[in-house]
Design a protein around this motif. Structure first.
Motif, PDB file in Angstrom:
ATOM      1  N   ALA A  49       0.850  -1.194   0.000  1.00 36.49           N
ATOM      2  CA  ALA A  49       0.000   0.000   0.000  1.00 36.49           C
ATOM      3  C   ALA A  49       0.881   1.239   0.000  1.00 36.49           C
ATOM      4  N   GLY A  50       0.668   2.102  -1.002  1.00 39.78           N
ATOM      5  CA  GLY A  50       1.328   3.397  -1.043  1.00 39.78           C
ATOM      6  C   GLY A  50       0.354   4.478  -0.602  1.00 39.78           C
ATOM      7  N   VAL A  51       0.791   5.370   0.294  1.00 38.95           N
ATOM      8  CA  VAL A  51      -0.086   6.393   0.872  1.00 38.95           C
ATOM      9  C   VAL A  51       0.502   7.764   0.580  1.00 38.95           C
ATOM     10  N   ALA A  52      -0.304   8.622  -0.063  1.00 34.98           N
ATOM     11  CA  ALA A  52       0.064  10.013  -0.323  1.00 34.98           C
ATOM     12  C   ALA A  52      -0.947  10.914   0.373  1.00 34.98           C
ATOM     13  N   THR A  53      -0.464  12.030   0.918  1.00 36.71           N
ATOM     14  CA  THR A  53      -1.313  12.981   1.634  1.00 36.71           C
ATOM     15  C   THR A  53      -1.385  14.273   0.843  1.00 36.71           C
ATOM     16  N   ALA A  54      -2.612  14.751   0.606  1.00 34.29           N
ATOM     17  CA  ALA A  54      -2.824  15.962  -0.190  1.00 34.29           C
ATOM     18  C   ALA A  54      -3.770  16.892   0.542  1.00 34.29           C
ATOM     19  N   LEU A  55      -3.600  18.196   0.270  1.00 33.00           N
ATOM     20  CA  LEU A  55      -4.494  19.238   0.791  1.00 33.00           C
ATOM     21  C   LEU A  55      -5.302  19.756  -0.390  1.00 33.00           C
ATOM     22  N   ALA A 381       2.585  15.153   1.385  1.00 31.09           N
ATOM     23  CA  ALA A 381       3.554  14.061   1.553  1.00 31.09           C
ATOM     24  C   ALA A 381       3.368  13.081   0.398  1.00 31.09           C
ATOM     25  N   ARG A 382       4.426  12.846  -0.335  1.00 29.20           N
ATOM     26  CA  ARG A 382       4.376  11.896  -1.439  1.00 29.20           C
ATOM     27  C   ARG A 382       4.589  10.475  -0.907  1.00 29.20           C
ATOM     28  N   ALA A 383       4.002   9.534  -1.602  1.00 26.79           N
ATOM     29  CA  ALA A 383       4.109   8.127  -1.190  1.00 26.79           C
ATOM     30  C   ALA A 383       5.487   7.581  -1.525  1.00 26.79           C
ATOM     31  N   GLU A 384       6.039   6.822  -0.603  1.00 24.82           N
ATOM     32  CA  GLU A 384       7.305   6.118  -0.803  1.00 24.82           C
ATOM     33  C   GLU A 384       7.036   4.628  -0.983  1.00 24.82           C
ATOM     34  N   PRO A 385       7.859   3.932  -1.771  1.00 23.54           N
ATOM     35  CA  PRO A 385       7.647   2.483  -1.949  1.00 23.54           C
ATOM     36  C   PRO A 385       7.671   1.765  -0.601  1.00 23.54           C
ATOM     37  N   PRO A 386       6.590   1.089  -0.218  1.00 22.54           N
ATOM     38  CA  PRO A 386       6.558   0.412   1.093  1.00 22.54           C
ATOM     39  C   PRO A 386       7.526  -0.757   1.134  1.00 22.54           C
ATOM     40  N   LYS A 387       8.086  -0.967   2.296  1.00 24.00           N
ATOM     41  CA  LYS A 387       9.022  -2.078   2.484  1.00 24.00           C
ATOM     42  C   LYS A 387       8.336  -3.354   2.956  1.00 24.00           C
ATOM     43  N   ALA A 388       7.222  -3.219   3.656  1.00 21.25           N
ATOM     44  CA  ALA A 388       6.511  -4.391   4.193  1.00 21.25           C
ATOM     45  C   ALA A 388       5.116  -4.447   3.579  1.00 21.25           C
ATOM     46  N   PRO A 389       4.625  -5.635   3.234  1.00 17.79           N
ATOM     47  CA  PRO A 389       3.268  -5.739   2.671  1.00 17.79           C
ATOM     48  C   PRO A 389       2.215  -5.546   3.745  1.00 17.79           C
ATOM     49  N   ILE A 390       1.038  -5.131   3.310  1.00 16.64           N
ATOM     50  CA  ILE A 390      -0.093  -5.033   4.240  1.00 16.64           C
ATOM     51  C   ILE A 390      -0.825  -6.356   4.343  1.00 16.64           C
ATOM     52  N   PHE A 391      -0.665  -7.241   3.343  1.00 19.83           N
ATOM     53  CA  PHE A 391      -1.266  -8.575   3.380  1.00 19.83           C
ATOM     54  C   PHE A 391      -0.472  -9.480   2.443  1.00 19.83           C
ATOM     55  N   PRO A 392      -0.147 -10.698   2.885  1.00 15.59           N
ATOM     56  CA  PRO A 392      -0.297 -11.178   4.271  1.00 15.59           C
ATOM     57  C   PRO A 392       0.889 -10.747   5.113  1.00 15.59           C
ATOM     58  N   LYS A 393       0.650 -10.498   6.401  1.00 18.64           N
ATOM     59  CA  LYS A 393       1.703 -10.120   7.329  1.00 18.64           C
ATOM     60  C   LYS A 393       2.310 -11.392   7.917  1.00 18.64           C
ATOM     61  N   ALA A 394       3.628 -11.506   7.776  1.00 19.43           N
ATOM     62  CA  ALA A 394       4.293 -12.755   8.161  1.00 19.43           C
ATOM     63  C   ALA A 394       4.148 -13.036   9.658  1.00 19.43           C
ATOM     64  N   GLY A 395       4.430 -12.022  10.489  1.00 19.06           N
ATOM     65  CA  GLY A 395       4.395 -12.255  11.933  1.00 19.06           C
ATOM     66  C   GLY A 395       3.040 -12.693  12.450  1.00 19.06           C
ATOM     67  N   PRO A 396       1.968 -11.896  12.235  1.00 17.61           N
ATOM     68  CA  PRO A 396       0.655 -12.327  12.731  1.00 17.61           C
ATOM     69  C   PRO A 396       0.179 -13.639  12.123  1.00 17.61           C
ATOM     70  N   THR A 397       0.491 -13.870  10.821  1.00 15.04           N
ATOM     71  CA  THR A 397       0.046 -15.114  10.184  1.00 15.04           C
ATOM     72  C   THR A 397       0.721 -16.323  10.811  1.00 15.04           C
ATOM     73  N   LEU A 398       2.036 -16.247  11.000  1.00 19.13           N
ATOM     74  CA  LEU A 398       2.748 -17.366  11.626  1.00 19.13           C
ATOM     75  C   LEU A 398       2.300 -17.556  13.072  1.00 19.13           C
ATOM     76  N   LEU A 399       2.069 -16.451  13.776  1.00 19.93           N
ATOM     77  CA  LEU A 399       1.599 -16.570  15.150  1.00 19.93           C
ATOM     78  C   LEU A 399       0.227 -17.237  15.219  1.00 19.93           C
ATOM     79  N   ALA A 400      -0.671 -16.832  14.309  1.00 17.75           N
ATOM     80  CA  ALA A 400      -2.002 -17.442  14.308  1.00 17.75           C
ATOM     81  C   ALA A 400      -1.934 -18.921  13.938  1.00 17.75           C
ATOM     82  N   GLY A 401      -1.130 -19.250  12.900  1.00 16.22           N
ATOM     83  CA  GLY A 401      -1.017 -20.657  12.506  1.00 16.22           C
ATOM     84  C   GLY A 401      -0.380 -21.512  13.582  1.00 16.22           C
ATOM     85  N   GLY A 402       0.714 -20.991  14.191  1.00 15.40           N
ATOM     86  CA  GLY A 402       1.353 -21.753  15.259  1.00 15.40           C
ATOM     87  C   GLY A 402       0.441 -21.934  16.459  1.00 15.40           C
ATOM     88  N   SER A 403      -0.305 -20.879  16.806  1.00 14.97           N
ATOM     89  CA  SER A 403      -1.240 -20.987  17.935  1.00 14.97           C
ATOM     90  C   SER A 403      -2.342 -21.998  17.641  1.00 14.97           C
TER      91      SER A 403
END
Length: 659
Positions: A49-55, A381-403
């Motif tokens: 997800a890229g997010v830009a802020t405009a007035l 504020a111009r959008a910058e290339p995101p480094k982490a995806p919004i879906f799927p998130k590795a940490g919560p997904t692995l935590l949910a699967g392991g649990s």
């Protein structure tokens, strides 16, 4: 009573021990959940997800000066999510040939729909900013998409404002031309009238007319000052009531109020920048919010003081005008003004009104021109290339699967432990009838080898030399058959020394799994003292012979060891008679560990039990243990292939188990 108590009571230590023995189930289930989530993370394409802020609102003072109207949240959303903006963005980003969007729809309308489905906007409740979010599998495309939509929306808003400002300028130009004509005509009439009145002598009526003209001029100035001050105060009150003091024009706000407004704008920009990385409850955010609240209060106080000052000025100007009107009235009463003076005053008043209208229209034209030149919409504020995806998130997904894997495997392990523990209650409670209980004969060694080809055979060679301690026997049995159900026959060689060894081994197994100790045939008298009985002086304890003869059921013959969670089955009143195979089959199916004891391996029950045993342990004095093992193996080798010798030392002969 003992039967009901043993059937309805769950042994907590035994249950926890059974659960602990199945820790590999829990670990395997957790690992399976983690692996499934890892496969899901690898198989599902990530979304960025890229997010830009405009007035998108105009700068302060534009709406009050006749420029473009502000863009509210609904207008901004409709503008950004319009098909025109979407089509222009698709063309600029070349999404027609992008498989991510062309693959979802075959037509151009489908590409537009796919583009709009990835585009969302969020309007801030406390500011005039709009957050534009664009989602894509490519992080670079997500940032470029958000920036492109922001640029197109900004361009569209500025073009609309420019068109509105140009139309307003055209209307004002017409009004200015009309006002200039009326002012010039009024000035010409005043000059012509003065030329006609120039021949009148000084003093007398002319002097009175001049003085009246001066008073009228002062009266007009006082009324104008009153109107201006009242208008400033009313505008400040209205802007304060609407919460739009930031839109106050420079002609209304004094220097102190303007400085406070600039400080508040700078602080809001700082808060917007900090909110990108900090949560609202962060101490820094709380401090900035407190500073903003203080500035807001200071702005309101300054605006209130300015409004009160303007209202006081208006009252003072009104009083001055009232005084001048009273003076003029008194002069009119004192001496009747000539008709010419009255006409001149009327012409001068009309000329002044025409000039006031002209000045007002010219001021509005200047403000409209400034609004047309200023950019009402801009990208904050111009959008910058995101480094982490919004879906799927590795940490919560692995935590949910392991649990989930941990919970499910733990439930399965607990259920298995309860099922194994409850097998005793599933045994038939009625006495065993040879005609009703038909049990298939035990499989031969060849059949077991063919059915369990992948698993290691049970014919693993025992450790060299004879065993001489019960702990060593238990450890040997664990190594030879650690996971599967175990049936072991501990038999003596007419010595009576095998009972204590078999009982100690059975108690060791009971500490880690459900286990039963079954005594076959003749035994020592003290064995009955280890059992739990409701009445200590109960004469005889029913046992295996009573079960086979049909005089008692399984629940009656299975007793509990006083020193452990071991279940014990005694031989009964007439031990050694009848077919024991059906009962041994039921015990082997119900318990993970079955320890059989026979004082003499030559008796009939011991020979029959050898066919069910995974291992036969021959207990004899050290001097003849090998000879006893060879004799037992020669006689029972066809029934059980594995025999272990257990040498009884001299010190062990006098040791008796503590009941």
């Amino acid at each position: 009573m003992a039967d009901a108590r043993s059937e309805n009571t769950v042994d907590r230590p035994s249950f926890l021990a059974g659960l602990g023995r199945r820790w590999r189930w829990i670990a395997a289930g957790t690992l399976a959940g983690l692996l499934a989530c890892a496969v899901f993370l690898i198989a599902v394409p990530p979304r960025y997800a890229g997010v830009a802020t405009a007035l998108l609102d105009p700068p302060p003072g534009v709406d009050s000066g006749g420029g473009a109207a502000p863009v509210d949240g609904a207008d901004a959303g409709a503008l950004i999510l319009s098909t025109d903006i979407a089509g222009a963005a698709i063309a600029r980003l070349s999404l027609d040939a992008n498989p991510e969007f062309r693959g979802e729809a075959a037509s151009d309308a489908g590409v537009v729909d796919a583009f709009l489905s990835r585009l969302t906007i969020a309007r801030s409740q406390r500011s005039r900013t709009v957050a534009i979010t664009f989602v894509s599998r490519d992080p670079e495309l997500a940032a470029r998409g958000a920036n492109t939509v922001a640029e197109l929306a900004m361009q569209s808003v500025n073009e609309a404002r420019a068109r509105a400002a140009r139309a307003q300028q055209a209307r004002l130009a017409e009004k200015i031309a009309d006002a200039e004509g009326r002012a010039a005509d009024a000035d010409a009439k005043v000059e012509a009238f003065r030329a006609q009145s120039a021949s009148q002598p000084e003093g007398g009526p002319a002097a009175g007319a001049d003085m009246s003209a001066d008073l009228n001029a002062k009266l007009s100035g006082a009324r104008a000052a009153e109107a201006a001050a009242s208008g400033k105060a009313d505008m400040l009150r209205r802007l304060e009531r609407d919460g739009r003091l930031a839109d106050a024009p420079a002609s209304v706000a004094d220097d102190a109020l303007r400085r406070l407004l600039d400080q508040r704008a700078a602080l809001r920009a700082e808060i917007a920048e900090a909110s990108k990385t900090l949560l609202p409850l962060h101490p820094r955010m709380k401090d900035l919010a407190s500073q903003l609240a203080g500035l807001d209060a200071a702005v309101r106080d300054s605006a209130d003081r300015t409004a009160r000052a303007d209202e006081a000025e208006a009252r003072q100007a009104g009083a001055e005008a009232d005084r001048l009107e009273a003076t003029l009235a008194e002069r009119a009463k004192a001496a009747a003004a000539p008709a010419a003076a009255a006409s001149l005053q009327s012409l001068e008043a009309k000329a002044k009104a025409a000039h006031d209208d002209l000045a007002s229209y010219q001021q509005m034209a200047r403000e409209a021109r400034a609004a047309a030149e200023a950019d009402g919409a801009r990208i904050l504020a111009r959008a910058e290339p995101p480094k982490a995806p919004i879906f799927p998130k590795a940490g919560p997904t692995l935590l949910a699967g392991g649990s989930a894997g941990l919970i499910l495997s733990a439930l399965a392990a607990a259920g298995a432990a309860l099922v194994v523990r409850g097998r005793k209650s599933s045994l038939p409670s009625a006495p065993v009838e040879p005609e009703t209980l038909k049990v298939a004969p035990p499989p031969t060694v060849a059949e077991l080898d063919s059915a369990q080809a992948p698993a290691p055979p049970l014919r693993a060679a025992p450790p060299p030399g004879a065993l001489d301690a019960a702990a060593g026997l238990v450890e040997t049995l664990r190594r030879m058959k650690a996971k599967d159900n175990l049936v072991v026959l501990v038999a003596g060689d007419r010595t009576g020394q095998a009972l204590a060894i078999a009982l100690e081994a059975a108690r060791s197994f009971a500490a880690e799994r459900d286990a039963v100790f079954v005594d076959l045939g003749e035994t020592q008298d003290w064995l009955a003292d280890i059992l739990y009985r409701e009445a200590p002086d109960e004469p005889a304890v029913v046992g295996l012979s009573d079960l086979i003869a049909g005089r008692a059921g399984y629940g009656a013959v299975i007793q509990r060891d006083l020193s452990s969670s071991l279940d014990v089955v005694l031989p009964g009143a007439s031990g050694g008679g009848g077919r024991v195979e059906e009962a041994l089959t039921a015990f082997a199916a119900a318990y993970p560990a079955v320890v059989l004891h026979a004082s003499n391996w030559r008796v009939a029950w011991a020979r029959a039990a050898a066919a069910f045993a995974d291992l036969v342990v021959i207990v004899a004095p050290a001097a003849r243990v090998e000879a006893a093992r060879e004799a037992a193996e020669a006689a029972l080798g066809d029934a059980c292939p594995t025999f272990l010798p257990f040498a009884v030392r001299a010190a062990a002969r006098t040791a008796e188990p503590v009941g």
